[in-house]
Scaffold this motif. Structure first.
Motif, PDB file in Angstrom:
ATOM      1  N   ILE A  16      46.626 -14.966 -14.632  1.00 30.23           N
ATOM      2  CA  ILE A  16      47.512 -13.800 -14.501  1.00 30.23           C
ATOM      3  C   ILE A  16      47.961 -13.602 -13.055  1.00 30.23           C
ATOM      4  CG2 ILE A  16      47.841 -11.344 -14.973  1.00 30.23           C
ATOM      5  CD1 ILE A  16      45.671 -11.417 -17.029  1.00 30.23           C
ATOM      6  N   LEU A  43      42.657  -4.307 -13.662  1.00 33.75           N
ATOM      7  CA  LEU A  43      42.007  -5.614 -13.808  1.00 33.75           C
ATOM      8  C   LEU A  43      40.576  -5.493 -14.336  1.00 33.75           C
ATOM      9  CD1 LEU A  43      39.925  -6.976 -11.465  1.00 33.75           C
ATOM     10  CD2 LEU A  43      41.973  -6.762 -10.091  1.00 33.75           C
ATOM     11  N   ASP A  45      39.598  -3.553 -16.712  1.00 33.58           N
ATOM     12  CA  ASP A  45      39.718  -3.535 -18.177  1.00 33.58           C
ATOM     13  C   ASP A  45      40.053  -4.910 -18.731  1.00 33.58           C
ATOM     14  OD1 ASP A  45      39.144  -0.947 -18.500  1.00 33.58           O
ATOM     15  OD2 ASP A  45      41.189  -0.269 -18.934  1.00 33.58           O
ATOM     16  N   ILE A  46      40.909  -5.638 -18.034  1.00 32.87           N
ATOM     17  CA  ILE A  46      41.336  -6.951 -18.539  1.00 32.87           C
ATOM     18  C   ILE A  46      40.165  -7.948 -18.451  1.00 32.87           C
ATOM     19  CG2 ILE A  46      42.950  -8.869 -18.188  1.00 32.87           C
ATOM     20  CD1 ILE A  46      44.071  -6.182 -19.495  1.00 32.87           C
ATOM     21  N   GLU A  49      37.888  -7.027 -21.396  1.00 37.43           N
ATOM     22  CA  GLU A  49      38.474  -7.432 -22.674  1.00 37.43           C
ATOM     23  C   GLU A  49      38.399  -8.953 -22.839  1.00 37.43           C
ATOM     24  OE1 GLU A  49      39.100  -5.522 -24.962  1.00 37.43           O
ATOM     25  OE2 GLU A  49      40.481  -6.485 -26.353  1.00 37.43           O
ATOM     26  N   SER A  50      38.614  -9.679 -21.755  1.00 38.09           N
ATOM     27  CA  SER A  50      38.545 -11.147 -21.832  1.00 38.09           C
ATOM     28  C   SER A  50      37.130 -11.575 -22.216  1.00 38.09           C
ATOM     29  CB  SER A  50      38.931 -11.766 -20.487  1.00 38.09           C
ATOM     30  OG  SER A  50      40.243 -11.388 -20.136  1.00 38.09           O
ATOM     31  N   THR A 188      53.248 -10.289 -14.638  1.00 35.53           N
ATOM     32  CA  THR A 188      53.787  -8.966 -14.949  1.00 35.53           C
ATOM     33  C   THR A 188      54.935  -8.634 -14.008  1.00 35.53           C
ATOM     34  OG1 THR A 188      52.127  -7.954 -13.506  1.00 35.53           O
ATOM     35  CG2 THR A 188      51.589  -8.095 -15.854  1.00 35.53           C
ATOM     36  N   TRP A 214      51.971  -4.245 -13.054  1.00 37.57           N
ATOM     37  CA  TRP A 214      50.548  -4.560 -13.231  1.00 37.57           C
ATOM     38  C   TRP A 214      49.647  -3.338 -13.465  1.00 37.57           C
ATOM     39  CZ3 TRP A 214      47.410  -7.723 -15.243  1.00 37.57           C
ATOM     40  CH2 TRP A 214      46.039  -7.564 -15.031  1.00 37.57           C
ATOM     41  N   PHE A 217      49.406  -2.551 -17.025  1.00 42.05           N
ATOM     42  CA  PHE A 217      49.051  -3.614 -17.978  1.00 42.05           C
ATOM     43  C   PHE A 217      47.683  -3.270 -18.574  1.00 42.05           C
ATOM     44  CE2 PHE A 217      47.584  -7.837 -19.324  1.00 42.05           C
ATOM     45  CZ  PHE A 217      48.726  -8.368 -19.905  1.00 42.05           C
ATOM     46  N   ASP A 218      47.694  -2.808 -19.820  1.00 42.16           N
ATOM     47  CA  ASP A 218      46.442  -2.384 -20.455  1.00 42.16           C
ATOM     48  C   ASP A 218      46.048  -3.340 -21.582  1.00 42.16           C
ATOM     49  OD1 ASP A 218      48.346  -1.827 -22.350  1.00 42.16           O
ATOM     50  OD2 ASP A 218      48.129   0.356 -22.253  1.00 42.16           O
ATOM     51  N   ARG A 219      45.008  -2.978 -22.301  1.00 43.93           N
ATOM     52  CA  ARG A 219      44.534  -3.844 -23.384  1.00 43.93           C
ATOM     53  C   ARG A 219      45.622  -4.137 -24.395  1.00 43.93           C
ATOM     54  NH1 ARG A 219      38.371  -3.183 -24.034  1.00 43.93           N
ATOM     55  NH2 ARG A 219      37.995  -2.408 -21.949  1.00 43.93           N
ATOM     56  N   TYR A 222      47.899  -6.690 -23.158  1.00 42.42           N
ATOM     57  CA  TYR A 222      47.182  -7.974 -23.187  1.00 42.42           C
ATOM     58  C   TYR A 222      47.176  -8.535 -24.620  1.00 42.42           C
ATOM     59  CZ  TYR A 222      43.454 -11.245 -21.631  1.00 42.42           C
ATOM     60  OH  TYR A 222      42.716 -12.360 -21.284  1.00 42.42           O
TER      61      TYR A 222
END
Ligand code: IPE
Ligand code: IPE
Ligand code: MG
Length: 244
Positions: A16, A43, A45-46, A49-50, A188, A214, A217-219, A222
């Motif tokens: 990203i 970031l 949260d990302i 989530e990853s 983004t 950016w 950029f949330d879940r 994503y």
């Protein structure tokens, strides 16, 4: 919780380019540093989530070799956030089995940041969950130059013959040694360029350029990107005959 289900075809390696913090701040009439701070929140949260989704490798472009040319105030704010990120997040990342690797020239970072990232890498080196690559003082060209030097030194020492240098050896001399190539590259903020990120590793990546800035950029954004990736047909130069 959303109803979203991870698509069957998940990328192994997501990269990203986290762009648009400055525009996010400008839109709100707040200092750019605040945009960067909100970018760090996004970031976190990302990364989580990853991990939850079982993505193998996540590479985040945090600071490029070209970003040193920004004002000293902005560079200072970004470097401050780097320290803060590691101080605040390292316990949770470690607990979640995240293995941190820095892409880029760590020796060229200011001492406090250098020490913080080295200790984060050492502490999480044996973790077996998400491999989190943070690109700091990173440029794809600079990385290739460092790899060329590494190989040249091995040749000079007689450990390697020039004709033995192949794509695999070159890949093994890059900062991403041992990791799969990038499957999905997201940038983004609507900019459509690669800005020197993972040039070698993204040879056959699928690219997505969502317009969201950016910090926003949330879940959900994503998930949309992962759905779009799952719908792509990858060819790698071959043909995908559909049975005709
Ligand atoms: C990305 O946001 C963060 C870094 C490059 C460190 P920018 O700061 O590039 O934001 P824009 O492109 O000015 O909106
Ligand atoms: C790329 O964004 C670098 C990072 C996101 C860290 P930039 O905002 O620095 O790139 P350009 O200048 O728009 O190409
Ligand atoms: Mg930018």
């Amino acid at each position: 919780m959303s109803e979203w289900r991870a698509p069957a075809r998940l990328p192994r390696h997501v990269a990203i380019i986290m762009d648009g913090n400055g525009r996010w701040a400008k839109k709100r009439g707040v200092p750019r540093a605040l945009g960067h701070r909100r970018g760090v929140e996004a970031l976190r949260d990302i990364i989580r989530e990853s991990s939850d989704l079982g993505i193998a490798v996540l590479s985040l472009y945090a600071f490029s070799t070209e970003n040193w040319s920004r004002s000293s105030e902005e560079v200072g704010a970004l470097m401050g956030l780097v320290l803060e990120f590691f101080r605040r997040e390292i316990d949770e990342l470690d607990r979640n089995g995240v293995c941190i690797r820095i892409l880029g020239d760590v020796a060229g970072l200011p001492a406090p940041q250098r020490d913080a990232v080295r200790s984060a890498m050492a502490r999480t080196a044996r973790n077996e969950g998400l491999r989190l690559n943070i690109a700091l003082n990173y440029g794809g060209r600079a990385e290739l130059v460092r790899a060329a030097r590494t190989l040249a030194v091995a040749v000079r020492r007689g450990e390697l013959a020039p004709e033995d240098i192949d794509e695999e050896r070159l890949a093994a001399a890059l900062d991403t040694a041992g990791q799969p190539d990038v499957d999905l590259m997201i940038r983004t903020s609507g900019e459509m360029r690669v800005s020197n990120f993972l040039l070698y590793q993204s040879a056959y990546a699928e690219f997505l350029f969502p317009s969201v800035l950016w910090p926003d950029f949330d879940r959900e954004a994503y998930h949309q990107a992962l759905d779009a990736y799952a719908a792509r047909e990858r060819r790698f130069g071959g043909r995908q005959d559909k049975g005709e």
